[in-house]
Design a protein around this motif. Structure first.
Motif, mmCIF file in Angstrom:
data_model
loop_
_atom_site.group_PDB
_atom_site.id
_atom_site.type_symbol
_atom_site.label_atom_id
_atom_site.label_comp_id
_atom_site.label_asym_id
_atom_site.label_seq_id
_atom_site.Cartn_x
_atom_site.Cartn_y
_atom_site.Cartn_z
ATOM 1 N N PRO A 200 0.849 -1.194 0.000
ATOM 2 C CA PRO A 200 0.000 0.000 0.000
ATOM 3 C C PRO A 200 0.884 1.243 0.000
ATOM 4 C CG PRO A 200 -0.027 -1.058 2.162
ATOM 5 C CD PRO A 200 0.703 -1.980 1.247
ATOM 6 N N SER A 201 0.326 2.365 -0.393
ATOM 7 C CA SER A 201 1.131 3.560 -0.653
ATOM 8 C C SER A 201 1.941 4.023 0.557
ATOM 9 C CB SER A 201 0.235 4.695 -1.142
ATOM 10 O OG SER A 201 -0.759 4.992 -0.176
ATOM 11 N N LYS A 202 1.361 3.953 1.751
ATOM 12 C CA LYS A 202 2.069 4.432 2.943
ATOM 13 C C LYS A 202 3.311 3.582 3.220
ATOM 14 C CE LYS A 202 1.315 5.712 7.781
ATOM 15 N NZ LYS A 202 0.315 5.777 8.886
ATOM 16 N N LYS A 203 3.153 2.263 3.143
ATOM 17 C CA LYS A 203 4.294 1.369 3.384
ATOM 18 C C LYS A 203 5.309 1.479 2.254
ATOM 19 C CE LYS A 203 6.356 -1.941 5.721
ATOM 20 N NZ LYS A 203 5.611 -3.166 6.091
ATOM 21 N N ARG A 204 4.819 1.648 1.036
ATOM 22 C CA ARG A 204 5.718 1.804 -0.106
ATOM 23 C C ARG A 204 6.578 3.045 0.054
ATOM 24 N NH1 ARG A 204 2.195 0.977 -3.737
ATOM 25 N NH2 ARG A 204 1.637 3.133 -4.255
ATOM 26 N N SER A 205 5.991 4.129 0.534
ATOM 27 C CA SER A 205 6.758 5.365 0.755
ATOM 28 C C SER A 205 7.809 5.171 1.828
ATOM 29 C CB SER A 205 5.804 6.500 1.158
ATOM 30 O OG SER A 205 4.913 6.809 0.117
ATOM 31 N N LYS A 206 7.455 4.438 2.875
ATOM 32 C CA LYS A 206 8.409 4.156 3.947
ATOM 33 C C LYS A 206 9.618 3.381 3.414
ATOM 34 C CE LYS A 206 8.690 2.029 8.551
ATOM 35 N NZ LYS A 206 9.802 1.096 8.285
ATOM 36 N N ILE A 207 9.344 2.381 2.580
ATOM 37 C CA ILE A 207 10.438 1.577 2.020
ATOM 38 C C ILE A 207 11.303 2.419 1.090
ATOM 39 C CG2 ILE A 207 10.943 -0.348 0.460
ATOM 40 C CD1 ILE A 207 8.525 -1.784 1.682
ATOM 41 N N LYS A 208 10.686 3.244 0.287
ATOM 42 C CA LYS A 208 11.459 4.128 -0.602
ATOM 43 C C LYS A 208 12.352 5.058 0.209
ATOM 44 C CE LYS A 208 8.397 4.211 -4.635
ATOM 45 N NZ LYS A 208 7.497 5.038 -5.475
ATOM 46 N N ASN A 209 11.857 5.541 1.338
ATOM 47 C CA ASN A 209 12.674 6.393 2.210
ATOM 48 C C ASN A 209 13.870 5.619 2.758
ATOM 49 O OD1 ASN A 209 11.143 8.722 1.912
ATOM 50 N ND2 ASN A 209 9.830 8.271 3.681
ATOM 51 N N GLU A 210 13.650 4.370 3.154
ATOM 52 C CA GLU A 210 14.755 3.549 3.665
ATOM 53 C C GLU A 210 15.819 3.342 2.596
ATOM 54 O OE1 GLU A 210 12.309 0.827 6.947
ATOM 55 O OE2 GLU A 210 12.542 0.110 4.880
ATOM 56 N N ILE A 211 15.375 3.126 1.373
ATOM 57 C CA ILE A 211 16.317 2.931 0.262
ATOM 58 C C ILE A 211 17.056 4.240 -0.036
ATOM 59 C CG2 ILE A 211 16.482 2.432 -2.204
ATOM 60 C CD1 ILE A 211 14.062 0.526 -1.799
#
Length: 388
Positions: A200-211
């Protein structure tokens, strides 16, 4: 005419080795653990050769299976007595296992040592269910008749999706117990963005931030051969074993096994490292690549030296691991057992692992029922109301 040979793996002829490595596998994801390379590595590490039973016709291997005769003084990591006493990191200490009085018989254990998988190999010419099942029964009956007077028979860590093996074990009416689970991801992505699209978009954004935090930091991801950074990798793995409650990690024996693994899988055992600009490694993950399957075999992180915001564990295992699997055209990315919630949170799929056995002592069955109940309840809790 069909005949059966039983020998130690170190007694295989060059022709048998060549044939063995070309056979099909009943467990595609775990094929590496029945490879000659793996068998030789574990044999040298344990100092004990594994046995192998081969069904042949005119010197052509039709089917083969590895096994051990498991007396009660067998090495701890393969000893069912130790397993059922809870002396294994794979059995949760919270399970109220009862004391064992060694009233059960030693086992013929069909197992792939140092793995959480079991695979049978068979000829590409066995194309029908009946052909496969007939060959399996010939081998099973031979082993049963040869050893059943003094041994029970146990199949250890049978994968849920190993259809050929499970079909035959179910027909034998062996007792079945869920014991743990292994996690994997089928790689059918064109690129990494397709993996991210599963969130989902919220978790996807979190992962992109980690990367991006890692990408924009003073740290970088560097691939190396295992042998080039073996000491540092073992050091980091040891730190994590102690951090998570396993104080008896043996640096020297683990290093020895990694040296043997590097020799057996030269060019196919890779490290993905996170290091700073001075080349100091703060996280390292080991991967074995074989037969279009990429296995994450171990990881170590120095959490005292790696900033939390770069998410070293998630980056080095999941994000970089999946990118690598996509790049090399792997069919599967396998991350093994343990850390269930973490692996589920990164979209890994569960494959249950079972024990099948004809051991019927009350103590044995009682403990196995407890382990089975705990495992099934755990899986239900993990996936009931699973959140992204």
């Amino acid at each position: 005419m069909k005949k059966i040979d039983v020998k130690f793996t170190n007694e295989l002829t060059n022709d048998e080795i060549r044939q063995w490595n070309s056979l099909n596998s009943s467990d595609e994801k775990g094929r590496v653990y029945s490879s000659i390379e793996w068998l030789e590595m574990v044999e040298k590490s344990d100092g004990i050769a594994q046995q192998i039973v081969l069904l042949k016709e005119n010197n052509t291997i039709l089917m083969g299976m590895t096994f051990d005769l498991m007396p009660k003084n067998a090495p701890k990591q393969y000893n069912l007595d130790e397993l059922l006493k809870g002396n294994s990191e794979y059995i949760d200490s919270k399970i109220p296992l009862k004391n064992m009085n060694n009233s059960y018989m030693p086992s013929v254990v069909f197992t792939a040592r140092a793995s959480r998988s079991y695979d049978i190999r068979y000829s590409k010419n066995l194309t029908t269910k009946d052909d496969l099942d007939d060959c399996f029964k010939l081998i099973y009956n031979f082993i049963f008749n040869k050893y059943c007077e003094d041994y029970n028979i146990t199949f250890l860590y049978v994968p849920e999706n190993n259809v050929i093996l499970r079909r035959n074990l179910e027909s034998l009416k062996l007792d079945k117990y869920a014991i743990t689970g292994s996690y994997y991801k089928k790689i059918d992505y064109i690129d990494f963005s397709e993996y991210l699209d599963e969130y989902p978009s919220k978790k996807r954004s979190k992962i992109k931030n980690e990367i991006n935090n890692l990408k924009n930091s003073e740290y970088e991801v560097i691939e190396s051969e295992l042998i080039d950074n073996l000491d540092k990798y073992v050091e980091l793995v040891g730190m994590n074993f102690k951090k998570y409650g396993f104080p008896n990690f043996n640096f020297h024996s683990y290093k020895e096994r990694m040296e043997l693994l590097n020799h057996s899988f030269k060019g196919r055992s890779k490290l993905l490292n996170i290091q700073d600009q001075e080349g100091n490694i703060v996280a390292s993950a080991l991967y074995i690549i074989q037969d279009q399957v990429m296995h994450a075999r171990g990881v170590g992180v120095d959490y005292g030296k790696s900033p939390k915001n770069i998410a070293p564990y998630f980056n080095i295992v999941y994000y970089e691991g999946i990118k690598k699997a996509i790049d090399i055209g792997a069919s599967y990315f396998v991350v093994g057992d343990g850390l269930d919630k973490v692996k589920i949170s990164r979209k890994m799929d569960l494959e249950k692992l079972f024990i099948y056995t004809n051991e019927n002592s009350a103590e044995f069955k009682g403990n196995m029922k407890l382990i089975n109940q705990y495992s099934e309840n755990k899986f239900e809790d993990l996936f009931h109301g699973k959140k992204d």
